[in-house]
Write a protein that holds these residues in place. Structure first.
Motif, PDB file in Angstrom:
ATOM      1  N   LEU A   5     -28.620 -11.006  -6.494  1.00 40.01           N
ATOM      2  CA  LEU A   5     -29.431 -10.978  -7.368  1.00 40.01           C
ATOM      3  C   LEU A   5     -30.781 -10.634  -6.537  1.00 40.01           C
ATOM      4  O   LEU A   5     -31.654 -11.307  -6.045  1.00 40.01           O
ATOM      5  CB  LEU A   5     -29.953 -11.718  -8.327  1.00 40.01           C
ATOM      6  CG  LEU A   5     -28.716 -12.166  -9.523  1.00 40.01           C
ATOM      7  CD1 LEU A   5     -28.959 -13.508 -10.080  1.00 40.01           C
ATOM      8  CD2 LEU A   5     -28.729 -10.915 -10.218  1.00 40.01           C
ATOM      9  N   LEU A   6     -31.516  -9.262  -6.641  1.00 39.12           N
ATOM     10  CA  LEU A   6     -32.429  -8.684  -5.801  1.00 39.12           C
ATOM     11  C   LEU A   6     -33.305  -7.823  -6.653  1.00 39.12           C
ATOM     12  O   LEU A   6     -32.886  -7.464  -7.648  1.00 39.12           O
ATOM     13  CB  LEU A   6     -32.021  -8.090  -4.435  1.00 39.12           C
ATOM     14  CG  LEU A   6     -31.104  -8.910  -3.541  1.00 39.12           C
ATOM     15  CD1 LEU A   6     -30.661  -7.899  -2.336  1.00 39.12           C
ATOM     16  CD2 LEU A   6     -32.055 -10.029  -2.860  1.00 39.12           C
ATOM     17  N   SER A   7     -34.549  -7.688  -6.222  1.00 38.29           N
ATOM     18  CA  SER A   7     -35.400  -6.715  -6.772  1.00 38.29           C
ATOM     19  C   SER A   7     -34.892  -5.253  -6.302  1.00 38.29           C
ATOM     20  O   SER A   7     -34.006  -4.880  -5.471  1.00 38.29           O
ATOM     21  CB  SER A   7     -36.947  -6.791  -6.331  1.00 38.29           C
ATOM     22  OG  SER A   7     -36.805  -6.284  -4.881  1.00 38.29           O
ATOM     23  N   PHE A  96     -37.649  -7.174 -11.091  1.00 40.16           N
ATOM     24  CA  PHE A  96     -36.757  -7.874 -11.801  1.00 40.16           C
ATOM     25  C   PHE A  96     -35.632  -7.916 -10.906  1.00 40.16           C
ATOM     26  O   PHE A  96     -35.108  -7.285 -10.160  1.00 40.16           O
ATOM     27  CB  PHE A  96     -36.164  -7.095 -12.985  1.00 40.16           C
ATOM     28  CG  PHE A  96     -35.026  -7.727 -13.800  1.00 40.16           C
ATOM     29  CD1 PHE A  96     -35.317  -8.815 -14.533  1.00 40.16           C
ATOM     30  CD2 PHE A  96     -33.735  -7.262 -13.605  1.00 40.16           C
ATOM     31  CE1 PHE A  96     -34.314  -9.277 -15.342  1.00 40.16           C
ATOM     32  CE2 PHE A  96     -32.822  -7.578 -14.570  1.00 40.16           C
ATOM     33  CZ  PHE A  96     -33.133  -8.866 -15.201  1.00 40.16           C
ATOM     34  N   VAL A  97     -34.862  -9.269 -10.824  1.00 37.76           N
ATOM     35  CA  VAL A  97     -33.563  -9.205  -9.977  1.00 37.76           C
ATOM     36  C   VAL A  97     -32.424  -9.175 -10.803  1.00 37.76           C
ATOM     37  O   VAL A  97     -32.256  -9.729 -11.734  1.00 37.76           O
ATOM     38  CB  VAL A  97     -33.849 -10.787  -9.111  1.00 37.76           C
ATOM     39  CG1 VAL A  97     -35.055 -10.800  -8.286  1.00 37.76           C
ATOM     40  CG2 VAL A  97     -33.686 -11.819 -10.256  1.00 37.76           C
ATOM     41  N   ALA A  98     -31.484  -8.462  -9.990  1.00 36.16           N
ATOM     42  CA  ALA A  98     -30.381  -7.796 -10.736  1.00 36.16           C
ATOM     43  C   ALA A  98     -29.393  -7.237  -9.565  1.00 36.16           C
ATOM     44  O   ALA A  98     -29.664  -7.582  -8.341  1.00 36.16           O
ATOM     45  CB  ALA A  98     -30.658  -6.594 -11.538  1.00 36.16           C
ATOM     46  N   TYR A  99     -28.100  -6.993  -9.986  1.00 31.72           N
ATOM     47  CA  TYR A  99     -27.105  -6.471  -9.164  1.00 31.72           C
ATOM     48  C   TYR A  99     -27.394  -5.125  -8.691  1.00 31.72           C
ATOM     49  O   TYR A  99     -28.340  -4.506  -9.037  1.00 31.72           O
ATOM     50  CB  TYR A  99     -25.882  -6.547  -9.592  1.00 31.72           C
ATOM     51  CG  TYR A  99     -25.140  -8.033 -10.081  1.00 31.72           C
ATOM     52  CD1 TYR A  99     -25.684  -9.305  -9.622  1.00 31.72           C
ATOM     53  CD2 TYR A  99     -23.981  -8.138 -10.640  1.00 31.72           C
ATOM     54  CE1 TYR A  99     -25.365 -10.495  -9.810  1.00 31.72           C
ATOM     55  CE2 TYR A  99     -23.479  -9.478 -10.843  1.00 31.72           C
ATOM     56  CZ  TYR A  99     -24.386 -10.404 -10.670  1.00 31.72           C
ATOM     57  OH  TYR A  99     -23.503 -11.898 -10.940  1.00 31.72           O
ATOM     58  N   GLY A 100     -26.682  -4.651  -7.756  1.00 34.32           N
ATOM     59  CA  GLY A 100     -27.079  -3.222  -7.204  1.00 34.32           C
ATOM     60  C   GLY A 100     -25.794  -2.531  -6.793  1.00 34.32           C
ATOM     61  O   GLY A 100     -24.797  -3.031  -6.276  1.00 34.32           O
ATOM     62  N   VAL A 101     -26.026  -1.232  -7.210  1.00 38.57           N
ATOM     63  CA  VAL A 101     -24.764  -0.303  -6.961  1.00 38.57           C
ATOM     64  C   VAL A 101     -25.115   0.714  -5.646  1.00 38.57           C
ATOM     65  O   VAL A 101     -26.261   1.292  -5.726  1.00 38.57           O
ATOM     66  CB  VAL A 101     -24.417   0.674  -8.115  1.00 38.57           C
ATOM     67  CG1 VAL A 101     -23.083   1.600  -7.538  1.00 38.57           C
ATOM     68  CG2 VAL A 101     -24.026  -0.111  -9.335  1.00 38.57           C
TER      69      VAL A 101
END
Length: 352
Positions: A5-7, A96-101
Motif C-alpha cells: 500500500l503506497l501513494s 491515497f495508499v493503494a496497490y499498484g500495477v
C-alpha cells in the motif's frame, strides 16, 4: 503487481526502479488482462495523471486513446488515476495508499556473439535502474529542497533512475530565483530537468507533481524535437530528444531531523525518521499478535504520513480496525495515548 500500500508517486518511483512505470492501459483487451492480475477488492494505481492543462496522460508516454472511466468520472477530485475492477477508473487523491500495477517493455534476451572484441564488456549493462551502482554526490540546498548535480553525461531516463536511487527526481524549477540558482551551479553546461511531455499531448509536466507556474524557454522553444526538458548552455530551456547525453540536476524535499524532548524514554528514537521510505532507518519494534495479524506500536510522536512511511518500511501499513474485539485489543496497547489509525478521507468525498 505490487500489493504494498503506497501513494501514487511512491508506486511510480518503485515501478521506475523496477525498470518500467505504473501501467498504461491502451485497449479493452489489456484492461481485461489486468482483471486477471488485480483482485476485485483491491483498487490499484495505474500510470495516468492529470497535467496542468486538465488532460490526462500516461507516464510511459503511451497515447491516451482508450479510457474506462466510471460514471461521472473524472470529477476533478484528484490528479492520479485509481483502477477499481468493479466500477472502472477514478481520478483520486495521489496521496491515497493503494496497490499498484506496473508495466515495462519486454525485450527477449539476445545472445552476445561467442567472440567479443578484447575491449568489449563481457555483459550488456543491466536495464534495471535498481542495479545501477550507488554513487556519492554533494548535497546543495535551496529553500526547503535538497539538490545535487550529477556531472555524468547520461540520457534523461538514466538520470531520472539515478535521481530516484538518490531519493528524489530530476529537478523541477518553479521560480526565477530557483532557475538562477541552478544556473550558478553550471559552467555553460547543458543539464536535464525533471519534466517530460505526457500522453502525446505535447504538454510538459514536472515529475514531482509541482505546479507548472514558471518557465524559461529559449525563443522558439519548445519546438517539438524531443520529449524531455533540458536547461541549455545559455541558461534557458528547450525540449530535446530524451536519448541525448547531458548532466542532471536532482531534487528532493529537505526535512531537517527533529529532536524529541530530552526526557524521552531511553528506548524511543531520538530523531524522527525520514519521510522518504527508501531512506527509512531500520528500527526495532516489538511485535504483538491478534487473530491472523501482526501488530507493532511505534511510540515516536510523528505525523500520519511519517508513521505510514515507517509502517511500510516495517512491512505493513497503518492499521485498519474491523471489529469491537480488535478495537479493545488495541486499547490495551496504547495506555490512554492518542494513536493514528490507517484511515484518511479520500477522493474529495469527505468519507473515510
Amino acid at each position: 503487481y505490487s500489493e504494498t500500500l503506497l501513494s501514487w508517486l511512491d508506486h511510480e518511483n518503485a515501478a521506475v526502479a523496477w525498470g518500467g512505470h505504473l501501467a498504461s492501459i491502451t485497449s479493452l483487451e489489456e484492461d481485461n488482462f489486468i482483471n486477471g492480475i488485480q483482485g476485485f477488492e483491491n483498487p490499484s494505481w495505474i500510470g495516468a495523471e492529470r497535467a496542468g492543462s486538465g488532460t490526462y496522460f500516461w507516464t510511459d508516454n503511451s497515447s491516451f486513446d482508450y479510457t474506462n472511466w466510471d460514471d461521472n468520472e473524472p470529477d476533478a477530485s484528484g490528479l492520479c488515476v485509481l483502477r477499481d475492477q468493479d466500477i472502472g477508473w477514478l481520478d483520486f487523491n495521489c496521496n491515497f495508499v493503494a496497490y499498484g500495477v506496473y508495466k515495462q517493455p519486454y525485450d527477449e534476451p539476445t545472445k552476445m556473439p561467442s567472440k567479443l572484441p578484447s575491449d568489449a564488456p563481457a555483459k550488456s549493462p543491466s536495464k534495471n535502474p535498481s542495479k545501477h551502482p550507488s554513487f556519492a554526490l554533494t548535497s546543495l540546498y535551496f529553500g526547503d529542497s535538497e539538490c545535487t548535480l550529477n556531472p555524468t553525461p547520461m540520457t534523461w531516463d538514466q538520470h531520472e533512475s539515478s535521481a530516484i536511487e538518490w531519493g528524489g527526481h530530476l529537478a523541477s524549477v518553479t521560480s526565477v530565483e530557483e532557475n538562477n540558482w541552478i544556473a550558478s551551479l553550471l559552467q555553460s553546461d547543458e543539464v536535464w530537468l525533471g519534466a517530460e511531455k505526457g500522453g502525446g499531448s505535447g504538454v510538459f509536466r514536472w515529475l514531482d507533481l509541482s505546479n507548472w507556474d514558471y518557465d524559461d524557454y529559449t525563443s522558439g522553444e519548445p519546438d517539438g524535437d524531443g520529449g524531455c526538458l533540458v536547461k541549455e548552455s545559455a541558461g534557458t530551456w528547450a525540449d530535446a530528444p530524451c536519448t541525448n547525453l547531458y548532466y542532471g540536476i536532482y531534487k528532493q524535499p529537505y526535512h531537517e531531523p527533529t529532536k524529541l524532548p530530552s526526557d524521552s524514554p531511553s528506548d524511543v528514537p531520538t530523531t524522527i525518521p525520514s519521510m522518504n521510505p527508501s531512506r527509512q532507518p531500520a528500527f526495532t519494534l516489538t511485535s504483538v499478535y491478534f487473530g491472523a495479524s501482526e501488530y507493532t506500536l511505534n511510540p515516536t510522536p510523528l505525523t500520519m504520513v511519517q508513521h505510514q512511511a515507517a509502517a511500510i518500511a516495517w512491512g505493513g501499513t497503518m492499521i485498519s480496525v474491523t471489529s469491537a474485539e480488535e478495537d479493545a485489543f488495541i486499547a490495551t496497547l496504547t495506555n490512554s495515548d492518542n494513536v493514528w489509525l490507517g484511515a484518511e478521507k479520500g477522493g474529495g468525498s469527505g468519507g473515510f
